[in-house]
Design a protein around this motif. Structure first.
Motif, PDB file in Angstrom:
ATOM      1  N   LYS A 111      44.631  18.707  57.306  1.00  0.00           N
ATOM      2  CA  LYS A 111      45.471  19.018  56.145  1.00  0.00           C
ATOM      3  C   LYS A 111      44.668  19.072  54.844  1.00  0.00           C
ATOM      4  N   SER A 112      43.760  18.117  54.645  1.00  0.00           N
ATOM      5  CA  SER A 112      43.082  18.117  53.348  1.00  0.00           C
ATOM      6  C   SER A 112      41.812  17.279  53.367  1.00  0.00           C
ATOM      7  N   ALA A 113      40.832  17.736  52.582  1.00  0.00           N
ATOM      8  CA  ALA A 113      39.659  16.916  52.276  1.00  0.00           C
ATOM      9  C   ALA A 113      40.018  16.031  51.074  1.00  0.00           C
ATOM     10  N   ALA A 114      39.271  14.942  50.892  1.00  0.00           N
ATOM     11  CA  ALA A 114      39.606  13.990  49.823  1.00  0.00           C
ATOM     12  C   ALA A 114      39.607  14.660  48.447  1.00  0.00           C
ATOM     13  N   TRP A 115      38.660  15.569  48.216  1.00  0.00           N
ATOM     14  CA  TRP A 115      38.554  16.128  46.857  1.00  0.00           C
ATOM     15  C   TRP A 115      39.774  16.970  46.482  1.00  0.00           C
ATOM     16  N   ARG A 116      40.535  17.451  47.476  1.00  0.00           N
ATOM     17  CA  ARG A 116      41.695  18.299  47.195  1.00  0.00           C
ATOM     18  C   ARG A 116      42.993  17.500  47.020  1.00  0.00           C
ATOM     19  N   CYS A 181      48.661  18.899  49.406  1.00  0.00           N
ATOM     20  CA  CYS A 181      48.649  17.556  49.989  1.00  0.00           C
ATOM     21  C   CYS A 181      48.772  16.500  48.899  1.00  0.00           C
ATOM     22  N   VAL A 182      49.912  15.849  48.865  1.00  0.00           N
ATOM     23  CA  VAL A 182      50.168  14.852  47.828  1.00  0.00           C
ATOM     24  C   VAL A 182      50.417  13.502  48.495  1.00  0.00           C
ATOM     25  N   LEU A 183      49.672  12.497  48.043  1.00  0.00           N
ATOM     26  CA  LEU A 183      49.797  11.138  48.611  1.00  0.00           C
ATOM     27  C   LEU A 183      50.151  10.154  47.512  1.00  0.00           C
ATOM     28  N   SER A 184      50.929   9.130  47.847  1.00  0.00           N
ATOM     29  CA  SER A 184      51.215   8.094  46.844  1.00  0.00           C
ATOM     30  C   SER A 184      49.918   7.375  46.485  1.00  0.00           C
ATOM     31  N   THR A 185      49.961   6.640  45.403  1.00  0.00           N
ATOM     32  CA  THR A 185      48.721   6.103  44.825  1.00  0.00           C
ATOM     33  C   THR A 185      48.216   4.851  45.534  1.00  0.00           C
ATOM     34  N   ALA A 186      49.141   4.030  46.007  1.00  0.00           N
ATOM     35  CA  ALA A 186      48.741   2.694  46.470  1.00  0.00           C
ATOM     36  C   ALA A 186      48.928   2.557  47.980  1.00  0.00           C
ATOM     37  N   ILE A 187      47.861   2.136  48.659  1.00  0.00           N
ATOM     38  CA  ILE A 187      47.945   1.896  50.112  1.00  0.00           C
ATOM     39  C   ILE A 187      48.614   0.545  50.325  1.00  0.00           C
TER      40      ILE A 187
END
Ligand code: DO4
Ligand code: MG
Length: 286
Positions: A111-116, A181-187
């Motif tokens: 789905k995505s590389a970290a930089w994206r 690809c959108v992820l929340s900020t906190a694991i």
């Protein structure tokens, strides 16, 4: 306790633990270094950071997307009954989706590389060559290089549904594009989540003040267990800096209810977090 990355006031990037009142630095330079370690060691380091680490005022830190380095995001697909039937209906390729829902081997895609990667508050991207793009609100598992579940994130697997509907072989173009690809900020550490097999996921899409779509699903409705998906992902693959695995969507907007630039999508997952993004035409995103 949550694991986060942030940009400090001197411009350097840090990783650490987020508590209600403060951030505490971990003794690692990157989240990739964290995900090279076993869960038992990550947990010990996080607890030590809270008791002894240098504390930072959250007002002096800009939170960043949660992963870096060589960490990738992968997606699992057609893991819920609704995803199977909706995709069969929108595309006419019924067999393809029915087969992958029933088969031993799940659908897994890069789905995505970290930089994206984008995070809460960033714009979400819409392809200008697709007029039917949708949110896919999903629970994402953060895995270390040892295939252990370290924590959870909220993922919006934004999808150019109209492109996939023409032909499933177009999947990479439907899934990978700037802002998809959108992820929340906190694991959120896995060891702090009660009943991770049964979390409520919700989504609401607003066009101005008007609610144009809302839906919900429970992760307990997934056809596959988390362990099964993780085991398949690591079969024949290696993730030296860990990997985020988004577990698929159980919420599908009706045909014709695609996103438009300016729409705000808000995804929530119990105990895991909230993700809020305004959609934009992605032409000049990076
Ligand atoms: O088959 C296409 C992708 C499916 C997907 O992303 C999902 O079910 O969440
Ligand atoms: Mg998906």
């Amino acid at each position: 306790m949550k694991l986060v990355r942030w940009r400090a006031s001197d411009g350097t990037t840090k990783v650490g633990v987020q508590e209600d009142e403060y951030l505490a630095e971990l003794p690692f330079a990157t989240m990739a270094e964290v995900l090279q370690r076993k869960v038992v060691d990550i947990r010990r380091a996080a607890e030590e950071a809270v008791s002894r680490g240098r504390r930072v005022d959250p007002a002096e830190a800009e939170l960043l997307a949660p992963v870096d380095g060589r960490t990738e995001v992968w997606g699992a697909g057609v893991t819920y009954q609704l995803s199977r039937s909706a995709r069969a209906e929108e595309s006419g390729f019924e067999e393809v989706y029915h087969h992958v829902y029933e088969a031993d081997r799940p659908e897994l895609f890069f789905k995505s590389a970290a930089w994206r990667m984008l995070t809460d508050g960033d714009p979400g991207g819409l392809r200008p060559d697709c007029d039917d793009s949708v949110c896919e609100p999903e629970l994402a598992l953060v895995l270390n290089r040892h295939a252990e579940i370290v924590g959870a994130l909220v993922c919006n697997d934004l999808t150019a549904r109209g492109i996939e509907a023409v032909n499933p072989i177009y999947l990479p173009q439907a899934k990978l594009f700037p802002g998809s690809c959108v992820l929340s900020t906190a694991i959120v550490p896995w060891w702090t989540i009660d009943t991770p097999e049964d979390l409520l996921i919700t989504v609401a899409v607003y066009r101005g003040a008007e609610l144009v779509f809302s839906g919900e699903a429970r992760t307990s409705a997934m056809r596959r267990g988390y362990g099964e998906l993780v085991q398949w992902l690591f079969r024949g693959e290696q993730f030296p800096d860990g990997v985020v695995l988004s577990t698929g969507t159980g919420i599908v907007p009706p045909l014709g209810a695609g996103l438009r630039p300016g729409d705000r999508a808000i995804v929530t997952i119990d105990q895991v977090g909230v993700l809020s993004n305004v959609m934009t035409d992605n032409r000049d995103m990076f």
